[in-house]
Scaffold this active site. Sequence first.
Site, PDB file in Angstrom:
ATOM      1  N   HIS B  67       0.835  -1.207   0.000  1.00  3.18           N
ATOM      2  CA  HIS B  67       0.000   0.000   0.000  1.00  3.18           C
ATOM      3  C   HIS B  67       0.868   1.254   0.000  1.00  3.18           C
ATOM      4  O   HIS B  67       1.929   1.278   0.611  1.00  3.18           O
ATOM      5  CB  HIS B  67      -0.912   0.018   1.230  1.00  3.18           C
ATOM      6  N   SER B  84      -6.417   3.960  -5.656  1.00  5.03           N
ATOM      7  CA  SER B  84      -5.861   4.722  -4.531  1.00  5.03           C
ATOM      8  C   SER B  84      -5.959   6.222  -4.794  1.00  5.03           C
ATOM      9  O   SER B  84      -6.227   7.006  -3.872  1.00  5.03           O
ATOM     10  CB  SER B  84      -4.395   4.349  -4.294  1.00  5.03           C
ATOM     11  N   GLN B  85      -5.728   6.617  -6.035  1.00  7.38           N
ATOM     12  CA  GLN B  85      -5.817   8.033  -6.391  1.00  7.38           C
ATOM     13  C   GLN B  85      -7.211   8.569  -6.054  1.00  7.38           C
ATOM     14  O   GLN B  85      -7.357   9.610  -5.421  1.00  7.38           O
ATOM     15  CB  GLN B  85      -5.519   8.210  -7.889  1.00  7.38           C
ATOM     16  N   GLU B  87      -9.466   7.273  -4.014  1.00  6.03           N
ATOM     17  CA  GLU B  87      -9.774   7.189  -2.580  1.00  6.03           C
ATOM     18  C   GLU B  87      -9.055   8.288  -1.788  1.00  6.03           C
ATOM     19  O   GLU B  87      -9.643   8.928  -0.917  1.00  6.03           O
ATOM     20  CB  GLU B  87      -9.384   5.801  -2.052  1.00  6.03           C
ATOM     21  N   VAL B 120      -2.355   2.146   6.919  1.00  4.10           N
ATOM     22  CA  VAL B 120      -3.423   1.857   5.951  1.00  4.10           C
ATOM     23  C   VAL B 120      -4.763   2.121   6.614  1.00  4.10           C
ATOM     24  O   VAL B 120      -5.024   1.662   7.730  1.00  4.10           O
ATOM     25  CB  VAL B 120      -3.340   0.391   5.459  1.00  4.10           C
TER      26      VAL B 120
END
Lengths: 174, 174
Positions: B67, B84-85, B87, B120
């Site tokens: 992560h 991920s971008q 979120e 995380v």
Amino acid sequence: MDISTVNSLCYEDFVDTFGNVVEKAPLIAAAVWSYRPFANLSDLEAHISDFIDNLPESGKEGVLRCHPDLAGRDLQRGTLTRESQEEQSQAGMASLSPEETTRMHHLNAEYKRRFGFPFVICAKMSDKAGILRQLNERSGNDLTKERECAINEVKKICCLRLRNLVLSDTRNKL
Amino acid sequence: MDISTVNSLCYEDFVDTFGNVVEKAPLIAAAVWSYRPFANLSDLEAHISDFIDNLPESGKEGVLRCHPDLAGRDLQRGTLTRESQEEQSQAGMASLSPEETTRMHHLNAEYKRRFGFPFVICAKMSDKAGILRQLNERSGNDLTKERECAINEVKKICCLRLRNLVLSDTRNKL
């Protein structure tokens, strides 16, 4: 890079460096970082091997399914990882005749239908004729034997990729 | 995509679709393909969760180490995965003030030094204030508790990513 440099890497740099010694499985490199310091290259290799051996059968199949077909879609599209591109090219997979390509696709498709994972072989330790022979022979295995056989090939590939990255030295014997 | 479509996917298409429901761990999607057909979305989710739970502690740490940092190097370089971008942006990580960015970097570095994996959190279920509070609080955990806590966040992230890909329906209750 020698083993003391390997042992000094933060996990980000370790995963950047070793994230593809098992094809598309940075998770494995990221996991074995927990076992540093490594005595030598063989010790690092043994931790990767143990990690794979301790996966459930589905996990071993997962490792195999992250590998590309030989002379397959990714080679044609140029989307192989750098390591796979080099290995497949060196084994003659990038310069098959149209007839050989068709035969390879047919055999790969048969193999995948039978086992549910792609045919994996350490291409650098073989050549076109050897790969075709192995593909034919191993297609006759039962699932348990073939999964074990394929995982052994993953370990050979890993070993060569590791030796490309980490220098052995006289103090840290292989 | 409904669950019957999911069940009809060959492993290549399955991994293409679900390869990042656990960040940078296509191995996990590739492994759970072995358990198809899935009764419904929850069944698929349960297989992923079980696979993670059955990893050794090093493997769970490996999952975490794949992560990115929150508001870290990958966000700045534009090298986050698409998921991920989205979120991190939604949780305000892409629009921190210089002071907030510095504080975040400092806290991330402290956390990583302590635990050997990144902080995380399921960013979509939180916001800037909540993330900073959690980062502060969880930094006080011991390693065992924090690893468990972080893996639970991985599962929440996975659950939301899965629901983005697979439709639930009245026959296949979540």
